[in-house]
Design an enzyme around this catalytic site. Structure first.
Site, PDB file in Angstrom:
ATOM      1  N   HIS A  99       0.857  -1.194   0.000  1.00 53.22           N
ATOM      2  CA  HIS A  99       0.000   0.000   0.000  1.00 53.22           C
ATOM      3  C   HIS A  99       0.892   1.242   0.000  1.00 53.22           C
ATOM      4  O   HIS A  99       1.974   1.258   0.574  1.00 53.22           O
ATOM      5  CB  HIS A  99      -0.926   0.001   1.222  1.00 53.22           C
ATOM      6  CG  HIS A  99      -1.920   1.119   1.181  1.00 53.22           C
ATOM      7  ND1 HIS A  99      -1.625   2.378   1.634  1.00 53.22           N
ATOM      8  CD2 HIS A  99      -3.182   1.178   0.685  1.00 53.22           C
ATOM      9  CE1 HIS A  99      -2.679   3.166   1.433  1.00 53.22           C
ATOM     10  NE2 HIS A  99      -3.641   2.458   0.862  1.00 53.22           N
ATOM     11  N   GLU A 157      -3.720   2.008  -7.305  1.00 55.01           N
ATOM     12  CA  GLU A 157      -4.068   3.167  -6.489  1.00 55.01           C
ATOM     13  C   GLU A 157      -3.143   4.330  -6.848  1.00 55.01           C
ATOM     14  O   GLU A 157      -1.981   4.352  -6.427  1.00 55.01           O
ATOM     15  CB  GLU A 157      -3.912   2.837  -5.006  1.00 55.01           C
ATOM     16  CG  GLU A 157      -4.868   1.758  -4.547  1.00 55.01           C
ATOM     17  CD  GLU A 157      -5.153   1.887  -3.064  1.00 55.01           C
ATOM     18  OE1 GLU A 157      -6.308   2.123  -2.718  1.00 55.01           O
ATOM     19  OE2 GLU A 157      -4.227   1.785  -2.270  1.00 55.01           O
TER      20      GLU A 157
HETATM   21  P1  PGA Z   1      -9.140   6.662   0.052  1.00 50.17           P
HETATM   22  O1  PGA Z   1      -7.995   5.580   0.354  1.00 50.17           O
HETATM   23  O2  PGA Z   1     -10.336   5.893  -0.447  1.00 50.17           O
HETATM   24  O3  PGA Z   1      -9.393   7.329   1.371  1.00 50.17           O
HETATM   25  O4  PGA Z   1      -8.605   7.577  -0.984  1.00 50.17           O
HETATM   26  C1  PGA Z   1      -7.773   4.498  -0.484  1.00 50.17           C
HETATM   27  C2  PGA Z   1      -6.693   3.609   0.104  1.00 50.17           C
HETATM   28  O5  PGA Z   1      -5.768   4.128   0.743  1.00 50.17           O
HETATM   29  O6  PGA Z   1      -6.733   2.362  -0.059  1.00 50.17           O
END
Ligand code: PGA
Length: 236
Positions: free
Chosen positions: A86, A156
């Site tokens: 992550h 992401e």
């Molecule tokens: P967010 O975070 O939906 O608050 O942007 C996503 C994540 O960190 O997995």
């Protein structure tokens, strides 16, 4: 089947988790798989509707690694999955792709399904190397021991996480296509690809129906029932 995953980060309590599982079980249908990634102290078995996972696992099997938790320890709680790589753990633990691959390998060997996160930073995006970073993120973070179906990829965009920002829908689709092609080239034809960063009840339907988007990874909006349940309902 679409996957809707929540990442609680360092938030929540056991009571809130029980309450959330209860609420999800009342609305989720067979065509969605729900996953909740919670702090280690809350790990437990889920149920038919909700899979529970950790937010990271150690690169090591055991030994002198104060503060670390092994994949076997996570699995022993009844949890069945884990995030690895992550953006926040890449930042805070200085993980590179090779470290993420080691964590993912430990997860797989211990019966946990890793969700391997990849994404470009703001600088990488602005300098035009975002797609390369993501391509190499996939190539280098998926461990050699992985087989098709063992793992999940989460795209992401790191510049958008927690900031209420999302890329244009065409940019999400484009990046997911690049990830899909990379996975196929690596021999994986059956790997779900999730989108994460600023997903909410308003944008989930549009995002989850894009080509090569198999689900979403939700941070902030997964913490409260009043935000997360509408995401599950609107994803249909
Ligand atoms: P967010 O975070 O939906 O608050 O942007 C996503 C994540 O960190 O997995």
């Amino acid at each position: 089947m679409k996957i809707i995953a929540g990442n609680w980060k360092m938030n929540g309590s056991r009571a809130e988790l029980d309450d959330m599982i209860d609420a999800i079980s009342r609305v989720a249908t067979d065509d969605v798989q729900i996953m909740l990634f919670v702090p280690n102290t809350m790990l437990r078995a889920g149920n038919d509707t909700v899979m529970i996972g950790a937010q990271n696992v150690s690169k090591y099997t055991r030994g002198p690694h104060t503060g670390d938790v092994s994949a076997a320890m996570v699995r022993a709680t009844g949890a069945v999955a884990t995030l690895v790589g992550h953006s926040e753990t890449r930042d805070e633990l200085h993980d590179r792709n090779a470290d993420v691959a080691e964590r993912a390998a430990r997860a797989i060997r211990n019966g946990l399904r890793p969700v391997i996160c990849v994404g470009e930073t703001e600088t990488e995006r602005k300098t035009g190397i975002g797609t390369d970073v993501v391509t190499w993120g996939v190539r280098e973070s998926v461990p050699a021991c992985a087989t098709d179906g063992d793992f999940i990829i989460a795209y992401e965009p790191r510049w958008a996480i927690g900031r209420g920002m999302t890329p244009a829908m065409s940019d999400i689709e484009n990046m997911h296509k690049i990830i899909r092609d990379t996975l196929i080239d690596m021999g994986f034809t059956n790997t779900p690809i999730l989108y994460g960063a600023s997903v909410n009840a308003q944008n989930v339907r549009k995002i989850i129906n894009l080509e090569n988007v198999d689900g979403v990874l939700v941070g902030g909006a997964s913490l409260k029932k009043q935000d997360f349940i509408p995401i599950i309902e609107n994803a249909k």
